[in-house]
Motif scaffolding. Structure first.
Motif, PDB file in Angstrom:
ATOM      1  N   ASN A 168       0.828  -1.214   0.000  1.00 26.65           N
ATOM      2  CA  ASN A 168       0.000   0.000   0.000  1.00 26.65           C
ATOM      3  C   ASN A 168       0.862   1.264   0.000  1.00 26.65           C
ATOM      4  N   GLU A 169       1.924   1.240   0.793  1.00 29.50           N
ATOM      5  CA  GLU A 169       2.806   2.409   0.863  1.00 29.50           C
ATOM      6  C   GLU A 169       3.469   2.662  -0.500  1.00 29.50           C
ATOM      7  N   LEU A 170       3.909   1.586  -1.148  1.00 35.42           N
ATOM      8  CA  LEU A 170       4.554   1.718  -2.463  1.00 35.42           C
ATOM      9  C   LEU A 170       3.552   2.213  -3.518  1.00 35.42           C
ATOM     10  N   MET A 171       2.343   1.654  -3.487  1.00 31.56           N
ATOM     11  CA  MET A 171       1.307   2.057  -4.446  1.00 31.56           C
ATOM     12  C   MET A 171       0.944   3.530  -4.256  1.00 31.56           C
ATOM     13  N   ALA A 172       0.784   3.935  -2.997  1.00 34.74           N
ATOM     14  CA  ALA A 172       0.417   5.331  -2.716  1.00 34.74           C
ATOM     15  C   ALA A 172       1.523   6.273  -3.174  1.00 34.74           C
ATOM     16  N   HIS A 173       2.762   5.874  -2.935  1.00 34.26           N
ATOM     17  CA  HIS A 173       3.894   6.705  -3.356  1.00 34.26           C
ATOM     18  C   HIS A 173       3.870   6.896  -4.881  1.00 34.26           C
ATOM     19  N   THR A 174       3.653   5.807  -5.608  1.00 33.69           N
ATOM     20  CA  THR A 174       3.634   5.860  -7.073  1.00 33.69           C
ATOM     21  C   THR A 174       2.500   6.760  -7.576  1.00 33.69           C
ATOM     22  N   TYR A 175       1.305   6.559  -7.042  1.00 33.43           N
ATOM     23  CA  TYR A 175       0.151   7.372  -7.480  1.00 33.43           C
ATOM     24  C   TYR A 175       0.337   8.840  -7.112  1.00 33.43           C
ATOM     25  N   THR A 184      -0.975  10.449   2.735  1.00 34.60           N
ATOM     26  CA  THR A 184      -0.268  10.195   3.990  1.00 34.60           C
ATOM     27  C   THR A 184      -0.592   8.795   4.483  1.00 34.60           C
ATOM     28  N   GLY A 185       0.438   8.002   4.731  1.00 37.15           N
ATOM     29  CA  GLY A 185       0.259   6.654   5.281  1.00 37.15           C
ATOM     30  C   GLY A 185       0.534   6.652   6.769  1.00 37.15           C
ATOM     31  N   LEU A 186      -0.265   5.929   7.523  1.00 41.36           N
ATOM     32  CA  LEU A 186      -0.099   5.868   8.979  1.00 41.36           C
ATOM     33  C   LEU A 186       0.207   4.447   9.424  1.00 41.36           C
ATOM     34  N   HIS A 255       3.765  12.573  -0.767  1.00 43.12           N
ATOM     35  CA  HIS A 255       3.464  11.333  -0.043  1.00 43.12           C
ATOM     36  C   HIS A 255       4.396  11.219   1.150  1.00 43.12           C
ATOM     37  N   LYS A 256       3.828  10.898   2.303  1.00 43.10           N
ATOM     38  CA  LYS A 256       4.619  10.811   3.524  1.00 43.10           C
ATOM     39  C   LYS A 256       4.059   9.680   4.377  1.00 43.10           C
TER      40      LYS A 256
END
Length: 341
Positions: A168-175, A184-186, A255-256
């Motif tokens: 999920n973190e990698l996907m969010a970073h890419t998008y 922001t990922g928690l 993205h953070k």
């Protein structure tokens, strides 16, 4: 440091709204006059009555709209975004649980990978001010260096659940990078409290006590090398999310990732002894669990311990509820909700 308060003119979409964190966050936003669209598939991974109780508490708010649906259904997700045009999205819908991911991997891929991909696609085609999503402390795997920092190497997850959260973190970073989605990922650290998840140890131990069964403790009975967990009370989690929602990210790549934990790990046995004391207080009589010690389970990690400096720098907040206070709130709720006096 002042943080921007919530803008009640915005629409907030919360997935997993019938879940533990989703329910408390929805309620907090609704109390402040925000419009909340809640999505949940109300699955039976744990007692659905608890999910219905949470939803029942949200229904009286006139600004709450509930959609029963699964985020792995792309058409439903797209329709919801097009109809309600959310400004802020908080994705908390996920198949939870480290151990269950070993027994039933399919649902983790369906919900945590495909479901999250659908949310990202919806944010791509219906731009949002901020996407906040749930990651997990489990991404740190069996890291030996403590406390865990967001910059640590997290490429060695020890459960499929952890792998999906890292994905999920990698996907969010890419998008974020490709489509400029502020995200922001928690990384949540062992969240507990009233109305919590029955699959969590503290809840299961309490249930076992009231049906007269021993509790199983998966620490090899080795008290010198006990498991440590950074237990984080639900109110602290919700305040952290609320502050971050009100502060859209201004990063170079938008993205953070933040840890959100108590920064104060406790031995598993200390947590269990505290639970006995708080239940004793709630019941007005002494509670002692019958204990059976077993080997550590596959996928479990020896320690979780959050560094919370980044969160503190970003929004001026650090979780502060002690396990004594947090578990007393849980014990009081449990005794009242399940009428076990």
């Amino acid at each position: 440091m002042n943080y921007k308060t919530l803008d009640s003119s915005k629409t907030y979409l919360i997935t997993g709204a019938a879940g533990f964190i989703g329910y408390y966050l929805s309620r907090k936003l609704l109390e402040q006059g925000c419009r909340v669209i809640g999505i949940d598939n109300v699955n039976d991974y744990y007692d659905v009555n608890l999910k219905h109780t949470r939803l029942g508490n949200l229904e009286p708010y006139e600004k709450f709209t509930f959609i029963k649906g699964d985020i792995s259904d792309k058409d439903m997700v797209m329709r919801t975004f097009e109809e309600y045009k959310p400004n802020v999205v908080v994705n908390l819908a996920a198949q939870a649980g480290v151990r269950y991911s070993i027994e039933n991997p399919d649902v983790y891929i369906q919900s945590n990978i495909i479901g999250f991909y659908n949310i990202l696609e919806a944010c791509r085609y219906n731009p949002v001010d901020h996407l906040v999503y749930a990651s997990s402390s489990s991404v740190y795997g069996a890291n030996k260096k403590v406390p865990f920092e967001e910059t640590d190497f997290v490429d060695t997850p020890v459960s499929l659940y952890a792998s999906t959260k890292k994905s999920n973190e990698l996907m969010a970073h890419t998008y974020s990078h490709l489509y400029k989605i502020p995200a922001t990922g928690l990384r949540f650290f062992t969240v507990y409290g009233p109305m919590g998840r029955p699959d969590m140890a503290y809840f299961g131990f309490t249930e076992k006590y009231f049906v007269g069964e021993p509790i199983k403790i998966f620490n090899n009975g080795d008290f010198d090398n006990d498991l440590y967990r950074d237990f984080t009370y639900i109110d602290d989690i919700v305040e952290g999310i609320e502050r971050l929602i009100g502060k859209p990210p201004v990063y170079a790549v938008p993205h953070k990732v933040f840890n959100i934990g108590n920064n104060n790990p406790e031995k598993l046995m200390t947590f269990i002894n505290t639970l006995e004391k708080t239940l004793s207080k709630a019941l007005g009589r002494e509670v002692q669990f019958e204990k059976v010690f077993e080997p550590i389970k596959p996928g479990d990690v020896p320690v979780t311990y959050a560094s919370t400096e980044l969160l503190q720098q970003a929004v001026g907040f650090k979780p502060k509820t002690s396990i004594e206070d947090g578990l007393q709130q849980f014990a009081n709720w449990y005794v009242d909700y399940y009428k076990v006096k």
